[in-house]
Design an enzyme around this catalytic site. Structure first.
Site, PDB file in Angstrom:
ATOM      1  N   ARG A 132      73.743  -3.765  24.734  1.00  0.00           N
ATOM      2  CA  ARG A 132      74.783  -3.280  23.807  1.00  0.00           C
ATOM      3  C   ARG A 132      74.208  -3.039  22.417  1.00  0.00           C
ATOM      4  O   ARG A 132      74.345  -1.951  21.860  1.00  0.00           O
ATOM      5  CB  ARG A 132      75.959  -4.264  23.744  1.00  0.00           C
ATOM      6  CG  ARG A 132      76.593  -4.469  25.114  1.00  0.00           C
ATOM      7  CD  ARG A 132      77.896  -5.256  25.055  1.00  0.00           C
ATOM      8  NE  ARG A 132      78.206  -5.803  26.379  1.00  0.00           N
ATOM      9  CZ  ARG A 132      79.415  -5.881  26.919  1.00  0.00           C
ATOM     10  NH1 ARG A 132      80.468  -5.475  26.277  1.00  0.00           N
ATOM     11  NH2 ARG A 132      79.592  -6.399  28.118  1.00  0.00           N
ATOM     12  N   ASP A 263      72.949  -5.293  39.933  1.00  0.00           N
ATOM     13  CA  ASP A 263      73.100  -3.855  39.663  1.00  0.00           C
ATOM     14  C   ASP A 263      72.032  -3.165  38.806  1.00  0.00           C
ATOM     15  O   ASP A 263      71.223  -2.359  39.279  1.00  0.00           O
ATOM     16  CB  ASP A 263      74.505  -3.578  39.083  1.00  0.00           C
ATOM     17  CG  ASP A 263      74.939  -4.515  37.950  1.00  0.00           C
ATOM     18  OD1 ASP A 263      74.104  -5.302  37.476  1.00  0.00           O
ATOM     19  OD2 ASP A 263      76.117  -4.464  37.544  1.00  0.00           O
ATOM     20  N   THR A 542      72.027   1.166  30.647  1.00  0.00           N
ATOM     21  CA  THR A 542      73.130   0.722  31.506  1.00  0.00           C
ATOM     22  C   THR A 542      74.446   0.589  30.741  1.00  0.00           C
ATOM     23  O   THR A 542      75.505   0.425  31.341  1.00  0.00           O
ATOM     24  CB  THR A 542      72.772  -0.596  32.236  1.00  0.00           C
ATOM     25  OG1 THR A 542      73.724  -0.819  33.265  1.00  0.00           O
ATOM     26  CG2 THR A 542      72.739  -1.774  31.276  1.00  0.00           C
TER      27      THR A 542
HETATM   28  C1  DMJ Z   1      78.433  -2.727  31.188  1.00  0.00           C
HETATM   29  O1  DMJ Z   1      78.278  -3.666  30.204  1.00  0.00           O
HETATM   30  C2  DMJ Z   1      77.115  -2.333  31.760  1.00  0.00           C
HETATM   31  O2  DMJ Z   1      77.279  -1.140  32.424  1.00  0.00           O
HETATM   32  C3  DMJ Z   1      76.521  -3.386  32.654  1.00  0.00           C
HETATM   33  O3  DMJ Z   1      75.348  -2.963  33.298  1.00  0.00           O
HETATM   34  C4  DMJ Z   1      77.489  -3.872  33.689  1.00  0.00           C
HETATM   35  N1  DMJ Z   1      78.810  -3.500  33.483  1.00  0.00           N
HETATM   36  C5  DMJ Z   1      79.397  -3.235  32.223  1.00  0.00           C
HETATM   37  C6  DMJ Z   1      80.545  -2.264  32.374  1.00  0.00           C
HETATM   38  O4  DMJ Z   1      81.331  -2.472  33.466  1.00  0.00           O
END
Ligand code: DMJ
Length: 556
Positions: A132, A263, A542
């Site tokens: 983030r 993931d 991500t």
């Molecule tokens: C996000 O903070 C990122 O995509 C993370 O990898 C997992 N999921 C949340 C959103 O759902």
């Protein structure tokens, strides 16, 4: 930093939202060259929708700005602040990139960024801080042409340096939670996604600061995972159990997941390969190995249906669990990109099958919002590219001796059909919602403003030009507008099956920062001209922060 091809001098000054203009990847092109031609009417509708999404972003942002500016999150029902990420202003940092893409002014935000104190005296998630804060700052730095944009990079470097002690562990795996002030962590357990979602941000940070330490830390983790073997609890090549003991380097449980806990590790195998323009074959090899194993051990299909499911897999007991989570819905986008990069056409079919399931979870709920976790339909069988999509009856027929003989023996061979380019017929009209498979139930009814399905729709639209993906995205957006909007911003939803009850009592007092970083950004880009943040120029971290792709190799 080492741009490995000395002949390529990449100019940073080119229009920031369109990437480095003289960078042409040596990897296969990801986006479709010509996105379906639009009529003027269609163009107007698309632009109207894009504008609505921008207004929604602004609505939520203004709520945060009014009641919680500088805090991590606004609680959208009580209008109080919430600080789960060290209180550094996570919504603020996560939103800047989206603002730049929407051509909004970030001038007044830079002094706030400059003031952020990066070492709170509390346990912070290393993973969340990286995806983030670091991702948000680095992406904004690359997207911005503000004369004081160095503030963004300086802050990113400060955060990077504050995190470095978290990597001082036996194998270089970072602590899960870590106090940047006291440099203490309370746990030796981390998770695959937490340990291996660092590379895009750390490589980019090294590139811009000229300090290789970050990229080196990221590479140590890649080498650790790459060399992990049976004695450490890895029993299927390319699939890694989600819990890791960072003190002894042992994968503690045997559950493998492309959803929660796992993931983004797999996502980053592929994405760091793209980020460095394929200069490090290791990343591509690891990605392909993981996908091969995932397809043969984890993926399931239902006879006669398009739906595919991807649920966690217990490698020791050789058992698939029955629950698929919304987080997994990023996989279609990942597979689609990987199918192009590594020429794996079957992965595109799998991507579409999984997306079918993810979209269905939205379309089949009467709020047009997806639940957080659901189960696989009964009668599921392991994925098989030869039988996928075919009903039992079709399969029996196909194998009958008579049919085979009729087709292959009795009929004289006909001349091979002339090769014709397939005519792409696109339609914006949505087919009826297919029936929910027998035995599929909802395990967690909440919608948490998550982006993954929209992310995959965006990727699929950019890769195929099929406007049906825009229509699905628009449906989801309307669900968000109808059921998540509060008097000040947007809230999560308790039960996606309840559309008739009073909206507010079906809401949760929580608005995660990824609503701004991801959900609204992917929606906005889904309705934008395709060269805006092209997948051939950028790779999304991500948390949906686009980072510039360029050839570089820090792995040695
Ligand atoms: C996000 O903070 C990122 O995509 C993370 O990898 C997992 N999921 C949340 C959103 O759902």
């Amino acid at each position: 930093p080492s741009d490995i091809n000395p002949n390529v001098v990449l100019t940073e000054e080119s229009n920031r939202l369109y990437g480095l203009h003289n960078y042409v990847s040596r990897l296969p092109k990801i986006q479709q060259d010509i996105i379906a031609k639009e009529t003027t009417e269609e163009r107007d509708v698309r632009e109207e929708r894009r504008e609505s999404i921008k207004q929604s972003f602004l609505y939520g942002w203004n709520g945060y700005k009014t009641y919680a500016l500088g805090a991590d999150e606004l609680k959208p029902l009580s209008n109080k602040s919430n600080n789960p990420f060290g209180g550094l202003g996570a919504t603020l940092v996560d939103s800047i990139g989206t603002m730049l893409i929407m051509e909004l002014d970030i001038d007044e935000l830079l002094p706030l960024i400059q003031k952020i104190k990066v070492k709170p005296d509390e346990q912070m998630s290393v993973f969340e801080t990286i995806i983030r804060y670091l991702g948000g700052l680095l992406s904004a730095f690359e997207l911005s042409d503000h004369p004081r944009k160095h503030i963004l990079l300086d802050k990113a470097e400060e955060i990077g340096l504050a995190l470095l002690p978290a990597f001082e562990t036996a194998f270089g795996l970072p602590y899960y939670h870590f106090n940047p002030l006291t440099k203490v962590s309370k746990t030796n357990t981390t998770y695959l996604a937490d340990a291996a979602t660092i590379q895009l941000e750390f490589i980019t940070l090294s590139y811009h600061t000229g300090n290789p330490i970050f990229a080196e830390k990221a590479q140590v983790i890649m080498d650790f995972i790459d060399s992990a073997d049976y004695s450490q609890g890895v029993t299927v090549p390319g699939l890694y159990p989600s819990d890791i003991n960072i003190a002894d380097g042992y994968f503690k449980n045997s559950v493998i997941s492309f959803g929660a806990m796992g993931d983004s590790a797999y996502e980053y195998f592929l994405k760091q390969y793209l980020l460095v323009d394929g200069t490090v074959p290791q990343f591509g090899r690891m990605y392909e190995q993981s996908i091969d194993s995932m397809k043969s051990h984890m993926l399931v299909q239902l006879p006669g249906a398009k739906f595919l499911y991807l649920t966690p897999y217990d490698a020791d007991r050789k058992l698939k669990t029955n629950a698929m989570d919304h987080l997994t819905c990023f996989v279609p986008g990942m597979l689609a990109i990987g199918s192009k990069i590594f020429n794996r056409p079957d992965d595109m079919k799998v991507a579409k099958g999984l997306l079918e399931t993810c979209v269905h979870m939205y379309r089949s709920s009467n709020t047009h919002l997806s639940p957080e976790i659901w189960s696989v339909g009964k009668d599921s069988v392991p994925y098989n590219a030869m039988t996928y999509g075919k009903s039992e009856e079709e399969l029996v027929n196909a194998r009958s001796w008579k049919n085979w003989r009729n087709r292959h023996v009795a009929t004289p061979p006909s001349p091979p059909p002339k090769k014709q380019e397939p005519i792409q017929k696109f339609s914006r009209v949505l087919e009826d919602v297919p029936e929910t498979p027998d035995g599929s139930v909802i395990y967690d009814t909440r919608y948490l403003l998550r982006p993954e399905t929209i992310e995959s729709l965006f990727v699929m639209y950019r890769m195929t030009g099929d406007p049906v993906y825009q229509e699905y995205g628009w449906l989801i957006y309307q669900g968000i507008e109808t059921y998540c909007k509060t008097k000040s911003a947007y809230a999560s939803v308790k039960n996606v099956r309840l559309s008739k009850m009073d909206t507010t009592s079906n809401q949760i007092d929580s608005m995660e920062t990824f609503l701004f970083a991801e959900t609204f950004k992917y929606l906005y880009l889904l309705f934008s001209p395709p060269d805006l943040i092209s997948l051939d120029k950028f790779v999304f971290n991500t948390e949906a922060h686009p980072l510039l792709r360029r050839p570089m190799d820090f792995s040695k």
